[in-house]
Design an enzyme around this catalytic site. Structure first.
Site, PDB file in Angstrom:
ATOM      1  N   CYS A  42      -4.266  -1.345  -2.285  1.00  0.00           N
ATOM      2  CA  CYS A  42      -3.572  -0.025  -2.094  1.00  0.00           C
ATOM      3  C   CYS A  42      -5.133   0.489  -3.327  1.00  0.00           C
ATOM      4  O   CYS A  42      -4.919  -0.395  -4.637  1.00  0.00           O
ATOM      5  CB  CYS A  42      -3.259   0.964  -2.435  1.00  0.00           C
ATOM      6  SG  CYS A  42      -2.830   2.575  -3.160  1.00  0.00           S
ATOM      7  N   ASP A  93       0.333  -0.737  -0.188  1.00  0.00           N
ATOM      8  CA  ASP A  93       0.220  -0.168  -0.049  1.00  0.00           C
ATOM      9  C   ASP A  93       0.764   1.489   0.264  1.00  0.00           C
ATOM     10  O   ASP A  93       1.736   1.010   0.311  1.00  0.00           O
ATOM     11  CB  ASP A  93      -0.834   0.269   1.016  1.00  0.00           C
ATOM     12  CG  ASP A  93      -1.615   1.097   1.181  1.00  0.00           C
ATOM     13  OD1 ASP A  93      -1.856   1.751   0.419  1.00  0.00           O
ATOM     14  OD2 ASP A  93      -1.732   2.045   2.549  1.00  0.00           O
TER      15      ASP A  93
HETATM   16  N1  DGL Z   1      -3.977   3.394   0.011  1.00  0.00           N
HETATM   17  C1  DGL Z   1      -4.246   4.815  -0.758  1.00  0.00           C
HETATM   18  C2  DGL Z   1      -6.317   4.207  -1.730  1.00  0.00           C
HETATM   19  O1  DGL Z   1      -6.454   2.640  -0.433  1.00  0.00           O
HETATM   20  C3  DGL Z   1      -4.968   5.730   0.251  1.00  0.00           C
HETATM   21  C4  DGL Z   1      -4.055   6.779   0.262  1.00  0.00           C
HETATM   22  C5  DGL Z   1      -3.585   7.618  -0.427  1.00  0.00           C
HETATM   23  O2  DGL Z   1      -3.442   8.578  -1.462  1.00  0.00           O
HETATM   24  O3  DGL Z   1      -1.966   6.928  -0.687  1.00  0.00           O
HETATM   25  O4  DGL Z   1      -6.221   3.838  -2.601  1.00  0.00           O
END
Ligand code: DGL
Length: 274
Positions: free
Chosen positions: A71, A8
């Site tokens: 992510c 992530d």
């Molecule tokens: N991990 C990102 C998502 O799930 C959120 C955090 C980011 O913007 O990096 O979209």
């Protein structure tokens, strides 16, 4: 079972790792949080793809047999690039799993999706939901401040509540029958704000995220039965995951424990350079 790599942009993917550990208690997990370059959600598709490729390479160098993109932004933007680059390694993202959860929950076929700017802009959730049911209407909103609130640990209280109202009121407006009845948390940071979001929406709206459905997909891909409903991993013989970060191991251990739902020992977190 082969080692499972999970990555992530930061700590949000720990909500997915928690569900994976409940579904596959015997599995060996290695998690990479690209904390130095968070957020991905405000960056261009080309940059997110480059970062995702680098994160995946770092995990592959540690001999994983399956990669989970925990992510939403990286899944929405970079899943095809990663699948192509690292074939035949199985690569599983969270967007299709989130879409599956939303489609299973909606009764009036109107789903709201909240996510980062990049995920919303690319329309990946609309495509994934409508691939399952083309008649479903999807309303989206980018909620970038939720990422900062989650990282700061401000998941309840006046600021979180006001932010939730400001983001959600415009999509949950109009005659009741036409409002979405289901909200997909299309960002891995958002599950820690679930209580505040549910309070802002009221009990009539079903909130889903991609964590459990992603874990079930991973279990299926490994040909394993999923223990997705097991809510207790303590004492199940689960191995401790290994953690890699690109910045601030101590902060990751402290703040990340809230996302994972169990303590992360600072010495279990290794600082790496991508
Ligand atoms: N991990 C990102 C998502 O799930 C959120 C955090 C980011 O913007 O990096 O979209």
């Amino acid at each position: 079972m082969e080692r499972i790599g999970v990555f992530d942009s930061g700590m949000g993917g720990l909500t997915v790792l928690g569900a994976l550990r409940r579904a596959l208690p015997e599995a060996d997990f290695i998690y990479l949080g690209d904390t130095a370059r968070l957020p991905y959600g405000t960056k261009s598709g080309a940059t997110v793809t480059q970062y995702a490729l680098q994160s995946a390479r770092a995990l592959i160098a540690r001999e994983i047999g399956l990669l989970v993109i925990a992510c939403n932004t990286a899944s929405a933007v970079a899943l095809p690039a990663l699948s192509d680059a690292f074939a035949p390694l199985p690569v599983i993202g969270v967007v299709e799993a989130g879409a599956e959860a939303g489609v299973a929950a909606t009764r009036n076929r109107h789903i709201a999706v909240i996510a980062t700017e990049s995920t919303v802009r690319g329309g990946a959730y609309i495509r994934a939901i409508q691939a399952l049911d083309p008649k479903i209407r999807v309303s989206q909103a980018a909620c970038p401040l939720f990422v900062a609130l989650a990282e700061e640990g401000w998941t309840e209280g006046a600021v979180a509540k006001a932010t939730a109202r400001r983001y959600l009121d415009p999509i949950f407006t109009g005659p009741a029958a036409e409002r979405p009845d289901t909200l997909v948390l299309g960002c891995t940071h958002f599950p820690v704000l679930r209580r505040t979001i549910q309070a802002a929406l009221g009990p009539g709206i079903t909130i889903v995220d991609s964590a459990e459905t992603t874990a079930a997909r991973v279990a299926r891909s490994l040909g394993r039965p999923s223990r997705a409903n097991a809510d207790d991993i303590a004492g199940s013989g689960t191995r401790r995951p290994q953690f890699l970060v690109t910045d601030s191991p101590a902060r990751f251990a402290r703040v990340g424990s809230g996302f994972l739902g169990e303590p992360i020992a600072p010495e279990a977190v290794e600082l790496i350079d991508l």
